[in-house]
Design a protein around this motif. Structure first.
Motif, mmCIF file in Angstrom:
data_model
loop_
_atom_site.group_PDB
_atom_site.id
_atom_site.type_symbol
_atom_site.label_atom_id
_atom_site.label_comp_id
_atom_site.label_asym_id
_atom_site.label_seq_id
_atom_site.Cartn_x
_atom_site.Cartn_y
_atom_site.Cartn_z
ATOM 1 N N GLY A 1 0.841 -1.193 0.000
ATOM 2 C CA GLY A 1 0.000 0.000 0.000
ATOM 3 C C GLY A 1 0.870 1.234 0.000
ATOM 4 O O GLY A 1 2.098 1.147 0.019
ATOM 5 N N TRP B 1 -3.661 3.916 1.964
ATOM 6 C CA TRP B 1 -4.496 2.819 1.500
ATOM 7 C C TRP B 1 -3.656 1.550 1.432
ATOM 8 O O TRP B 1 -2.423 1.606 1.308
ATOM 9 C CB TRP B 1 -5.142 3.112 0.143
ATOM 10 C CG TRP B 1 -4.193 3.463 -0.974
ATOM 11 C CD1 TRP B 1 -3.858 4.709 -1.412
ATOM 12 C CD2 TRP B 1 -3.463 2.543 -1.812
ATOM 13 N NE1 TRP B 1 -2.975 4.649 -2.449
ATOM 14 C CE2 TRP B 1 -2.714 3.327 -2.719
ATOM 15 C CE3 TRP B 1 -3.372 1.159 -1.883
ATOM 16 C CZ2 TRP B 1 -1.872 2.753 -3.680
ATOM 17 C CZ3 TRP B 1 -2.538 0.592 -2.839
ATOM 18 C CH2 TRP B 1 -1.800 1.383 -3.729
ATOM 19 N N LEU B 2 -4.319 0.407 1.543
ATOM 20 C CA LEU B 2 -3.673 -0.898 1.447
ATOM 21 C C LEU B 2 -4.371 -1.728 0.381
ATOM 22 O O LEU B 2 -5.561 -1.537 0.112
ATOM 23 C CB LEU B 2 -3.744 -1.639 2.792
ATOM 24 C CG LEU B 2 -3.067 -0.966 3.990
ATOM 25 C CD1 LEU B 2 -3.362 -1.761 5.263
ATOM 26 C CD2 LEU B 2 -1.569 -0.821 3.782
ATOM 27 N N PRO C 1 -6.326 -4.890 -1.127
ATOM 28 C CA PRO C 1 -7.423 -5.615 -0.462
ATOM 29 C C PRO C 1 -6.971 -6.785 0.404
ATOM 30 O O PRO C 1 -7.500 -6.983 1.507
ATOM 31 C CB PRO C 1 -8.273 -6.100 -1.645
ATOM 32 C CG PRO C 1 -8.016 -5.102 -2.720
ATOM 33 C CD PRO C 1 -6.580 -4.693 -2.571
ATOM 34 N N HIS D 1 -4.478 -7.144 2.163
ATOM 35 C CA HIS D 1 -3.731 -6.737 3.358
ATOM 36 C C HIS D 1 -4.535 -5.796 4.253
ATOM 37 O O HIS D 1 -3.976 -5.208 5.178
ATOM 38 C CB HIS D 1 -2.420 -6.057 2.951
ATOM 39 C CG HIS D 1 -1.465 -6.973 2.267
ATOM 40 N ND1 HIS D 1 -0.741 -7.940 2.929
ATOM 41 C CD2 HIS D 1 -1.138 -7.083 0.937
ATOM 42 C CE1 HIS D 1 0.019 -8.589 2.062
ATOM 43 N NE2 HIS D 1 -0.214 -8.102 0.860
ATOM 44 N N ARG D 2 -5.825 -5.666 4.000
ATOM 45 C CA ARG D 2 -6.651 -4.758 4.794
ATOM 46 C C ARG D 2 -7.086 -5.419 6.083
ATOM 47 O O ARG D 2 -8.217 -5.883 6.241
ATOM 48 C CB ARG D 2 -7.859 -4.284 3.974
ATOM 49 C CG ARG D 2 -7.466 -3.294 2.898
ATOM 50 C CD ARG D 2 -8.608 -2.921 1.995
ATOM 51 N NE ARG D 2 -8.118 -2.123 0.873
ATOM 52 C CZ ARG D 2 -8.733 -2.018 -0.294
ATOM 53 N NH1 ARG D 2 -9.895 -2.645 -0.488
ATOM 54 N NH2 ARG D 2 -8.212 -1.296 -1.261
ATOM 55 N N ARG D 3 -6.153 -5.468 7.016
ATOM 56 C CA ARG D 3 -6.417 -5.991 8.351
ATOM 57 C C ARG D 3 -6.172 -4.881 9.364
ATOM 58 O O ARG D 3 -5.324 -4.023 9.168
ATOM 59 C CB ARG D 3 -5.521 -7.197 8.645
ATOM 60 C CG ARG D 3 -5.850 -8.410 7.780
ATOM 61 C CD ARG D 3 -4.988 -9.599 8.138
ATOM 62 N NE ARG D 3 -3.628 -9.445 7.662
ATOM 63 C CZ ARG D 3 -3.221 -9.780 6.441
ATOM 64 N NH1 ARG D 3 -4.080 -10.285 5.564
ATOM 65 N NH2 ARG D 3 -1.967 -9.603 6.078
ATOM 66 N N ALA E 1 -3.146 -2.082 9.144
ATOM 67 C CA ALA E 1 -3.506 -0.686 8.887
ATOM 68 C C ALA E 1 -3.069 0.220 10.036
ATOM 69 O O ALA E 1 -2.544 1.319 9.811
ATOM 70 C CB ALA E 1 -5.011 -0.575 8.662
ATOM 71 N N ASN F 1 -16.878 5.431 5.875
ATOM 72 C CA ASN F 1 -15.684 4.590 5.976
ATOM 73 C C ASN F 1 -15.334 4.354 7.442
ATOM 74 O O ASN F 1 -14.348 4.883 7.974
ATOM 75 C CB ASN F 1 -14.525 5.258 5.233
ATOM 76 C CG ASN F 1 -13.352 4.326 5.011
ATOM 77 O OD1 ASN F 1 -13.332 3.209 5.517
ATOM 78 N ND2 ASN F 1 -12.365 4.782 4.256
ATOM 79 N N VAL G 1 -11.552 2.918 8.547
ATOM 80 C CA VAL G 1 -10.446 3.854 8.736
ATOM 81 C C VAL G 1 -10.630 4.664 10.010
ATOM 82 O O VAL G 1 -9.668 4.960 10.722
ATOM 83 C CB VAL G 1 -10.317 4.783 7.511
ATOM 84 C CG1 VAL G 1 -9.389 5.946 7.799
ATOM 85 C CG2 VAL G 1 -9.805 4.004 6.311
#
Length: 214
Positions: free
Chosen positions: A112, A131-132, A134, A136-138, A142, A170, A173
């Motif tokens: 990201g 942003w990361l 998909p 790696h979106r943990r 983050a 969102n 975040v």
């Protein structure tokens, strides 16, 4: 790391980011090898939905140009600091004083990108976004990425406040920011345009000061 917080430092004097990590996540200056990540992120529906001004790169060559020409130029001009978020290379964390350029110090390919923009030296303030990819979106990943960029801002640039804006929808975040110490301070109707739809979006405004970073 760890500069005097009494005054902001010029980005152009900060050349390396060797060893700035949090667990298995680290940040470094973007490199040409990160072009595929930038290309993928610039077309990701959620990135484009919830972030303003995302340039949709047409091909890898366009992403390489941004990494090798645009990002360094803005860094040297003290306009913005861009970071690749990467996972630490296998073999464990870098030791203190490890030479720049070692695989352990630079980590693997980017997962990201993050940035400090809207730098305001007179206020000692800047704005963060990231942003990361998909996969790696943990929450933990983050939070580590966001924490590292804030550490850079406070320790290297001497910032006294970092601002963050998130689309009201969102929640992910917003939770990540709160987990590292950001405090919600306001609501901004129709603050920014979605890069995907160009529709105006309401935003939640939060701030972080050095003593609250956790």
């Amino acid at each position: 790391m760890g500069r005097n917080r009494g005054a902001t430092c010029s980005l152009s004097t900060v050349k390396a980011l060797s060893g700035l990590r949090d667990g298995q996540v680290l940040i470094r200056r973007p490199q040409e090898r990160d072009a595929d990540t930038l290309l993928a992120g610039s077309h990701d529906p959620l990135v484009r939905e919830f972030m303003q001004g995302i340039l949709s790169h047409s091909d890898r060559e366009s992403a390489v140009r941004w990494i090798t020409e645009v990002a360094p130029r803005l860094w040297e001009a003290d306009r913005a600091a861009y970071f690749a978020v990467a996972l630490a290379a296998e073999g464990g964390p870098a030791e203190e004083g490890e030479p720049e350029g070692e695989p352990e110090a630079e980590g693997g390919p980017a997962i990201g990108l993050a940035e400090l923009v809207d730098l305001r030296p007179e206020e000692g303030a800047a704005e963060i976004s990231f942003w990361l990819l998909p996969e790696h979106r943990r929450m933990r990943t983050a939070a580590s990425a966001m924490r590292l960029v804030c550490r850079f801002g406070f320790e290297e640039l001497g910032l006294r406040r970092i601002d963050a804006y998130a689309a009201a929808e969102n929640m992910g975040v917003q939770v990540v920011g709160a987990s590292i110490g950001f405090r919600r301070t306001g609501f901004r109707p129709a603050l920014f345009r979605s890069s995907r739809t160009q529709e105006l979006r309401d935003a939640v405004y939060a701030t972080l000061v050095p003593e609250d970073l956790c």
